[in-house]
Design a protein around this motif. Sequence first.
Motif, PDB file in Angstrom:
ATOM      1  N   LYS A  81      71.386  51.019  45.952  1.00 23.57           N
ATOM      2  CA  LYS A  81      71.002  49.730  45.392  1.00 23.57           C
ATOM      3  C   LYS A  81      70.765  48.741  46.513  1.00 23.57           C
ATOM      4  O   LYS A  81      71.572  48.632  47.447  1.00 23.57           O
ATOM      5  CB  LYS A  81      72.099  49.213  44.460  1.00 23.57           C
ATOM      6  N   HIS A  82      69.664  48.021  46.437  1.00 25.05           N
ATOM      7  CA  HIS A  82      69.299  47.055  47.473  1.00 25.05           C
ATOM      8  C   HIS A  82      68.882  45.747  46.816  1.00 25.05           C
ATOM      9  O   HIS A  82      68.033  45.740  45.917  1.00 25.05           O
ATOM     10  CB  HIS A  82      68.150  47.598  48.332  1.00 25.05           C
ATOM     11  N   THR A  83      69.497  44.652  47.232  1.00 31.64           N
ATOM     12  CA  THR A  83      69.127  43.321  46.761  1.00 31.64           C
ATOM     13  C   THR A  83      68.177  42.712  47.766  1.00 31.64           C
ATOM     14  O   THR A  83      68.545  42.488  48.926  1.00 31.64           O
ATOM     15  CB  THR A  83      70.367  42.435  46.590  1.00 31.64           C
ATOM     16  N   ASN A  84      66.955  42.439  47.335  1.00 26.29           N
ATOM     17  CA  ASN A  84      65.910  41.991  48.233  1.00 26.29           C
ATOM     18  C   ASN A  84      65.699  40.487  48.108  1.00 26.29           C
ATOM     19  O   ASN A  84      65.643  39.962  47.002  1.00 26.29           O
ATOM     20  CB  ASN A  84      64.603  42.732  47.923  1.00 26.29           C
ATOM     21  N   ALA A  85      65.616  39.826  49.245  1.00 26.28           N
ATOM     22  CA  ALA A  85      65.376  38.386  49.289  1.00 26.28           C
ATOM     23  C   ALA A  85      64.027  38.115  49.941  1.00 26.28           C
ATOM     24  O   ALA A  85      63.598  38.845  50.843  1.00 26.28           O
ATOM     25  CB  ALA A  85      66.482  37.671  50.064  1.00 26.28           C
ATOM     26  N   THR A  86      63.361  37.082  49.479  1.00 24.95           N
ATOM     27  CA  THR A  86      62.061  36.728  50.047  1.00 24.95           C
ATOM     28  C   THR A  86      62.244  36.157  51.448  1.00 24.95           C
ATOM     29  O   THR A  86      63.263  35.527  51.758  1.00 24.95           O
ATOM     30  CB  THR A  86      61.350  35.695  49.165  1.00 24.95           C
ATOM     31  N   LYS A  87      61.254  36.366  52.280  1.00 22.67           N
ATOM     32  CA  LYS A  87      61.260  35.879  53.656  1.00 22.67           C
ATOM     33  C   LYS A  87      60.223  34.765  53.799  1.00 22.67           C
ATOM     34  O   LYS A  87      59.222  34.746  53.092  1.00 22.67           O
ATOM     35  CB  LYS A  87      60.938  37.019  54.632  1.00 22.67           C
ATOM     36  N   PRO A  88      60.463  33.824  54.711  1.00 24.39           N
ATOM     37  CA  PRO A  88      59.487  32.736  54.885  1.00 24.39           C
ATOM     38  C   PRO A  88      58.187  33.248  55.491  1.00 24.39           C
ATOM     39  O   PRO A  88      58.187  34.115  56.369  1.00 24.39           O
ATOM     40  CB  PRO A  88      60.201  31.770  55.842  1.00 24.39           C
ATOM     41  N   LEU A  89      57.091  32.709  55.001  1.00 30.29           N
ATOM     42  CA  LEU A  89      55.771  33.046  55.516  1.00 30.29           C
ATOM     43  C   LEU A  89      55.484  32.123  56.696  1.00 30.29           C
ATOM     44  O   LEU A  89      55.158  30.951  56.523  1.00 30.29           O
ATOM     45  CB  LEU A  89      54.716  32.896  54.426  1.00 30.29           C
ATOM     46  N   LEU A  90      55.624  32.640  57.912  1.00 27.95           N
ATOM     47  CA  LEU A  90      55.476  31.834  59.114  1.00 27.95           C
ATOM     48  C   LEU A  90      54.062  31.947  59.645  1.00 27.95           C
ATOM     49  O   LEU A  90      53.539  33.042  59.846  1.00 27.95           O
ATOM     50  CB  LEU A  90      56.476  32.291  60.188  1.00 27.95           C
ATOM     51  N   THR A  91      53.456  30.813  59.899  1.00 25.89           N
ATOM     52  CA  THR A  91      52.155  30.779  60.542  1.00 25.89           C
ATOM     53  C   THR A  91      52.340  30.801  62.063  1.00 25.89           C
ATOM     54  O   THR A  91      53.469  30.729  62.574  1.00 25.89           O
ATOM     55  CB  THR A  91      51.379  29.528  60.111  1.00 25.89           C
ATOM     56  N   ASP A  92      51.251  30.863  62.774  1.00 28.06           N
ATOM     57  CA  ASP A  92      51.333  30.841  64.242  1.00 28.06           C
ATOM     58  C   ASP A  92      51.914  29.515  64.730  1.00 28.06           C
ATOM     59  O   ASP A  92      52.664  29.481  65.722  1.00 28.06           O
ATOM     60  CB  ASP A  92      49.944  31.068  64.838  1.00 28.06           C
ATOM     61  N   THR A  93      51.601  28.432  64.034  1.00 32.25           N
ATOM     62  CA  THR A  93      52.155  27.131  64.414  1.00 32.25           C
ATOM     63  C   THR A  93      53.667  27.100  64.195  1.00 32.25           C
ATOM     64  O   THR A  93      54.421  26.578  65.031  1.00 32.25           O
ATOM     65  CB  THR A  93      51.482  26.012  63.594  1.00 32.25           C
ATOM     66  N   ASN A  94      54.125  27.678  63.069  1.00 32.07           N
ATOM     67  CA  ASN A  94      55.560  27.735  62.821  1.00 32.07           C
ATOM     68  C   ASN A  94      56.283  28.549  63.890  1.00 32.07           C
ATOM     69  O   ASN A  94      57.341  28.139  64.395  1.00 32.07           O
ATOM     70  CB  ASN A  94      55.830  28.346  61.446  1.00 32.07           C
ATOM     71  N   LYS A  95      55.718  29.693  64.253  1.00 29.54           N
ATOM     72  CA  LYS A  95      56.344  30.526  65.279  1.00 29.54           C
ATOM     73  C   LYS A  95      56.389  29.812  66.622  1.00 29.54           C
ATOM     74  O   LYS A  95      57.373  29.910  67.361  1.00 29.54           O
ATOM     75  CB  LYS A  95      55.585  31.844  65.392  1.00 29.54           C
ATOM     76  N   ASN A  96      55.320  29.100  66.931  1.00 33.48           N
ATOM     77  CA  ASN A  96      55.287  28.364  68.192  1.00 33.48           C
ATOM     78  C   ASN A  96      56.322  27.238  68.209  1.00 33.48           C
ATOM     79  O   ASN A  96      56.997  27.017  69.226  1.00 33.48           O
ATOM     80  CB  ASN A  96      53.884  27.800  68.413  1.00 33.48           C
ATOM     81  N   ASP A  97      56.478  26.548  67.082  1.00 33.33           N
ATOM     82  CA  ASP A  97      57.478  25.486  67.000  1.00 33.33           C
ATOM     83  C   ASP A  97      58.890  26.047  67.145  1.00 33.33           C
ATOM     84  O   ASP A  97      59.755  25.433  67.805  1.00 33.33           O
ATOM     85  CB  ASP A  97      57.345  24.747  65.667  1.00 33.33           C
ATOM     86  N   LYS A  98      59.151  27.193  66.535  1.00 28.69           N
ATOM     87  CA  LYS A  98      60.470  27.816  66.668  1.00 28.69           C
ATOM     88  C   LYS A  98      60.746  28.219  68.116  1.00 28.69           C
ATOM     89  O   LYS A  98      61.868  28.076  68.618  1.00 28.69           O
ATOM     90  CB  LYS A  98      60.572  29.031  65.739  1.00 28.69           C
ATOM     91  N   LEU A  99      59.717  28.742  68.779  1.00 31.70           N
ATOM     92  CA  LEU A  99      59.886  29.126  70.176  1.00 31.70           C
ATOM     93  C   LEU A  99      60.172  27.908  71.053  1.00 31.70           C
ATOM     94  O   LEU A  99      61.054  27.950  71.928  1.00 31.70           O
ATOM     95  CB  LEU A  99      58.635  29.859  70.653  1.00 31.70           C
TER      96      LEU A  99
END
Length: 264
Positions: A81-99
């Motif tokens: 049994k696996h409970t699945n959670a949605t993941k955020p849809l990150l754009t290139d701008t989001n990834k760059n901001d996180k970095l």
Amino acid sequence: MFWKTVSRIRAKVKTQQKEGATLDTSSEKFGRTNNTIIPFDERRFQALENSKKTSQQAVANVMGVSQSTVWRWKKKKHIRKHTNATKPLLTDTNKNDKLLFCISSCIYDEQTNAFKFSDMSNIVHIDEKLFYLTITQKTYYLTPGEPEPHRKIQSKRFIPKIILMCAVAKPMYSNEGELIFDRKIIIFPFTAQVLAQRRSKNKNRGEPETKLIQSITKRHIRSILIDNILPAIREKWPEGASKTIYIQQDNAKPQILDNDPVTP
């Protein structure tokens, strides 16, 4: 039901003993009555769409077996049994901001001659939270003779709610291990003082009353930030701690930007 089955088997055995026949207590139901174990086909199961594997009933239907067979597969750890959670849809701008945020959290340590992550002791986290003043059903533990609580609300469908703004930071300790800052700064409700529009049993018309703010806007966030949170930080912040303090907000729309012209 159990005793009826036992009585039926006993009567059947007595009849067979009188007739001198071989004792036979097997089930008289038609179809398959043995406990043949259906093997698990891993390749077939993995080829199924994930939308058809959301419950044991769905798996049993698509695999053409019973739910008990699916339960046995689960017990033998053929499936899990696996409970699945949605993941955020990150754009290139989001990834760059996180970095960039991760890079900004790195500081240079002259003693070790290397970079390390900041301990974030100079960051104050603020966030708002909504609470209902009560709930329709509430559990209490009482003694046998204790009277039951009597709670009254005007409407069960529209229970009043209050929004609180909370500000916390990382706790700080002295060199001797003594707690000098318990991370609690302030928790403040979103309320407003208004004049009563009409007369009621609680107040007359024109008297000031406290109203809950149900819809939070940028103006309310700015006001509570300047009038309540910043003075509380100045009052409770330890003397020897960093004087450069960052206020971390969430991603809600009413939040204040760091270049806001009104915020000091």
